[in-house]
Enzyme design. Structure first.
Site, PDB file in Angstrom:
ATOM      1  N   ASN A 140      38.553  50.453  34.972  1.00 50.60           N
ATOM      2  CA  ASN A 140      37.457  50.569  35.901  1.00 50.60           C
ATOM      3  C   ASN A 140      37.792  51.592  36.895  1.00 50.60           C
ATOM      4  O   ASN A 140      38.663  52.481  36.821  1.00 50.60           O
ATOM      5  CB  ASN A 140      38.015  49.170  36.880  1.00 50.60           C
ATOM      6  CG  ASN A 140      37.565  47.933  36.222  1.00 50.60           C
ATOM      7  OD1 ASN A 140      36.268  47.839  35.621  1.00 50.60           O
ATOM      8  ND2 ASN A 140      38.497  46.815  36.278  1.00 50.60           N
ATOM      9  N   CYS A 143      33.703  44.589  28.902  1.00 45.02           N
ATOM     10  CA  CYS A 143      32.584  45.042  29.701  1.00 45.02           C
ATOM     11  C   CYS A 143      31.316  45.014  28.773  1.00 45.02           C
ATOM     12  O   CYS A 143      31.121  45.569  27.934  1.00 45.02           O
ATOM     13  CB  CYS A 143      32.741  46.491  30.230  1.00 45.02           C
ATOM     14  SG  CYS A 143      31.428  47.205  30.937  1.00 45.02           S
ATOM     15  N   GLY A 144      30.433  44.135  29.335  1.00 49.06           N
ATOM     16  CA  GLY A 144      29.027  43.942  28.719  1.00 49.06           C
ATOM     17  C   GLY A 144      28.044  44.866  28.659  1.00 49.06           C
ATOM     18  O   GLY A 144      27.589  45.335  27.649  1.00 49.06           O
ATOM     19  N   HIS A 204      35.433  35.516  35.551  1.00 49.06           N
ATOM     20  CA  HIS A 204      34.380  35.506  36.528  1.00 49.06           C
ATOM     21  C   HIS A 204      34.229  34.201  37.390  1.00 49.06           C
ATOM     22  O   HIS A 204      34.644  32.989  36.848  1.00 49.06           O
ATOM     23  CB  HIS A 204      33.022  35.510  35.753  1.00 49.06           C
ATOM     24  CG  HIS A 204      32.844  36.902  35.001  1.00 49.06           C
ATOM     25  ND1 HIS A 204      32.299  37.830  35.636  1.00 49.06           N
ATOM     26  CD2 HIS A 204      33.336  37.152  33.792  1.00 49.06           C
ATOM     27  CE1 HIS A 204      32.156  38.679  35.139  1.00 49.06           C
ATOM     28  NE2 HIS A 204      32.969  38.349  33.668  1.00 49.06           N
ATOM     29  N   GLU A 256      32.379  43.402  41.485  1.00 46.92           N
ATOM     30  CA  GLU A 256      33.232  43.448  40.322  1.00 46.92           C
ATOM     31  C   GLU A 256      34.619  43.838  40.721  1.00 46.92           C
ATOM     32  O   GLU A 256      35.056  44.507  41.657  1.00 46.92           O
ATOM     33  CB  GLU A 256      32.818  44.653  39.446  1.00 46.92           C
ATOM     34  CG  GLU A 256      31.519  44.115  38.585  1.00 46.92           C
ATOM     35  CD  GLU A 256      31.454  45.086  37.491  1.00 46.92           C
ATOM     36  OE1 GLU A 256      32.246  45.515  36.828  1.00 46.92           O
ATOM     37  OE2 GLU A 256      29.977  45.410  37.121  1.00 46.92           O
ATOM     38  N   ARG A 257      35.564  43.219  39.982  1.00 47.49           N
ATOM     39  CA  ARG A 257      36.977  43.339  40.060  1.00 47.49           C
ATOM     40  C   ARG A 257      37.141  44.822  39.518  1.00 47.49           C
ATOM     41  O   ARG A 257      36.833  45.348  38.496  1.00 47.49           O
ATOM     42  CB  ARG A 257      37.726  42.772  38.844  1.00 47.49           C
ATOM     43  CG  ARG A 257      39.174  42.771  39.063  1.00 47.49           C
ATOM     44  CD  ARG A 257      39.860  42.030  37.928  1.00 47.49           C
ATOM     45  NE  ARG A 257      39.414  42.232  36.457  1.00 47.49           N
ATOM     46  CZ  ARG A 257      40.003  41.562  35.325  1.00 47.49           C
ATOM     47  NH1 ARG A 257      40.911  41.002  35.390  1.00 47.49           N
ATOM     48  NH2 ARG A 257      39.468  42.093  34.141  1.00 47.49           N
ATOM     49  N   CYS A 289      26.139  43.585  35.928  1.00 46.39           N
ATOM     50  CA  CYS A 289      27.512  43.362  35.099  1.00 46.39           C
ATOM     51  C   CYS A 289      26.885  42.393  33.929  1.00 46.39           C
ATOM     52  O   CYS A 289      26.447  41.261  34.227  1.00 46.39           O
ATOM     53  CB  CYS A 289      28.361  42.586  36.136  1.00 46.39           C
ATOM     54  SG  CYS A 289      29.825  42.086  35.483  1.00 46.39           S
ATOM     55  N   GLY A 290      27.198  42.782  32.640  1.00 45.76           N
ATOM     56  CA  GLY A 290      26.929  42.090  31.372  1.00 45.76           C
ATOM     57  C   GLY A 290      27.624  40.791  31.334  1.00 45.76           C
ATOM     58  O   GLY A 290      27.149  39.744  30.933  1.00 45.76           O
ATOM     59  N   THR A 291      29.005  40.925  31.487  1.00 53.16           N
ATOM     60  CA  THR A 291      29.699  39.938  31.471  1.00 53.16           C
ATOM     61  C   THR A 291      29.366  38.959  32.328  1.00 53.16           C
ATOM     62  O   THR A 291      29.586  37.439  32.369  1.00 53.16           O
ATOM     63  CB  THR A 291      31.383  40.223  31.432  1.00 53.16           C
ATOM     64  OG1 THR A 291      31.535  40.966  32.545  1.00 53.16           O
ATOM     65  CG2 THR A 291      31.765  40.814  29.913  1.00 53.16           C
ATOM     66  N   GLY A 292      29.074  39.235  33.585  1.00 51.54           N
ATOM     67  CA  GLY A 292      28.897  38.414  34.615  1.00 51.54           C
ATOM     68  C   GLY A 292      27.510  37.768  34.505  1.00 51.54           C
ATOM     69  O   GLY A 292      27.493  36.484  35.000  1.00 51.54           O
TER      70      GLY A 292
END
Ligand SMILES: N[C@@H](CCC[C@H](N)C(=O)O)C(=O)O
Length: 284
Positions: free
Chosen positions: A66, A75-76, A164, A213-214, A222-225
């Site tokens: 990050n 990371c998506g 998340h 994001e962290r 944010c893809g994973t988000g």
């Protein structure tokens, strides 16, 4: 030492991509990553992503730092950028890749229209897997109350390789992200910190999202988000399993499959420029 890089973004979530095929460890340190991500003193990005040699049955291994130098498991938006970067450096006509990540082995498909589809794997839902100390270790955290910034929030927690915390709100535009975001991220119930998604449901298959994001703060996507938010929407019966997620940087198509329980994400990834990092930056 000089290092070449390529800058990519996925819906404005931007990354410095490094060809790390020759070594199993990242050639950039977390301290150097902080400097490179700086928008005034460096290249400017939300993170640095490394294309590392294969592991298990994968074509490549992905690692990501990050912009604060911390490492994330997954990371998506970054993995879509990595797929396009790999296609470029390998210079072959492959359209399918397997990439090893902190979320396991993930399958990626470059589609004819330029979009990238990623099998993001199955979400993990137990408190111990998030990880969070909210509730018992072996239960799901769905619609649980969490006090943040002097307010009670109803949260649902999902791990997509990374943690998340999803909360549904009336209007995402009303969220004071810079104030509440860091307080979610560093809340004592999240021992590994957390990414936080604020979701406004427009219809069962269309939601608006803002994210803190962290390790990177407010980002454009944010893809994973987005994946975690659709899982949370299904768990709380607010959305269907196939949803368009609108982020400040654009839209992602997310499906939580009822057949294999995996989450599938489809979205763009764009190359911006290439360059060579000045030696003085690498030496800090
Ligand atoms: N923007 C990413 C997630 C990047 C990692 C995250 N900040 C973390 O620390 O978990 C995405 O598109 O998924």
């Amino acid at each position: 030492m000089t290092v070449s890089f390529t800058k990519y973004h996925g819906l404005g979530n931007d990354f410095i991509l490094i060809d790390n095929r020759h070594l199993p460890q990242p050639i950039v340190t977390p301290e150097q990553a902080i400097k490179l991500c700086d928008r005034n003193f460096g290249i400017g990005a939300n993170g640095v992503i490394f294309a590392l040699p294969r592991q298990e049955q994968a074509d490549y291994t992905m690692r990501i730092f990050n912009s604060d130098g911390s490492e994330s498991e997954m990371c998506g938006n970054g993995i879509r950028c990595l797929a396009k970067f790999i296609a470029e450096i390998d210079n072959d006509n492959k359209t399918k890749y397997k990439i090893y990540t902190g979320a396991g082995l993930l399958g990626i498909e470059l589609q004819p229209d330029g979009q990238v589809k990623v099998d993001m794997g199955q979400p993990k839902l137990l408190a111990s897997e998030i990880p969070t100390t909210l509730g018992n270790a072996d239960e799901k955290i769905v619609n649980q109350t969490l006090e943040v910034a002097g307010k009670s929030w109803s949260v649902t927690c999902v791990n997509m390789g990374n943690p998340h915390c999803v909360t549904f709100v009336e209007n995402v535009a009303d969220i004071a992200l810079e104030i509440v975001g860091p307080q979610f991220e560093h809340h004592s119930v999240f021992p590994e910190r957390t990414n936080t998604e604020f979701i406004q449901v427009i219809s069962p298959n269309y939601v608006k999202m803002r994210v803190w994001e962290r390790g990177a703060g407010a980002t454009l996507a944010c893809g994973t988000g987005a994946c975690a938010s659709v899982v949370a929407g299904v768990l709380t019966q607010r959305s269907e399993n196939k949803v368009t997620v609108e982020l400040p940087g654009g839209c992602l198509e997310i499906e939580w499959s009822t057949t294999d329980q995996k989450v599938y994400m489809t979205g763009p990834a764009e190359k911006v420029f290439t360059g060579v990092i000045n030696e003085s930056i690498m030496n800090l």
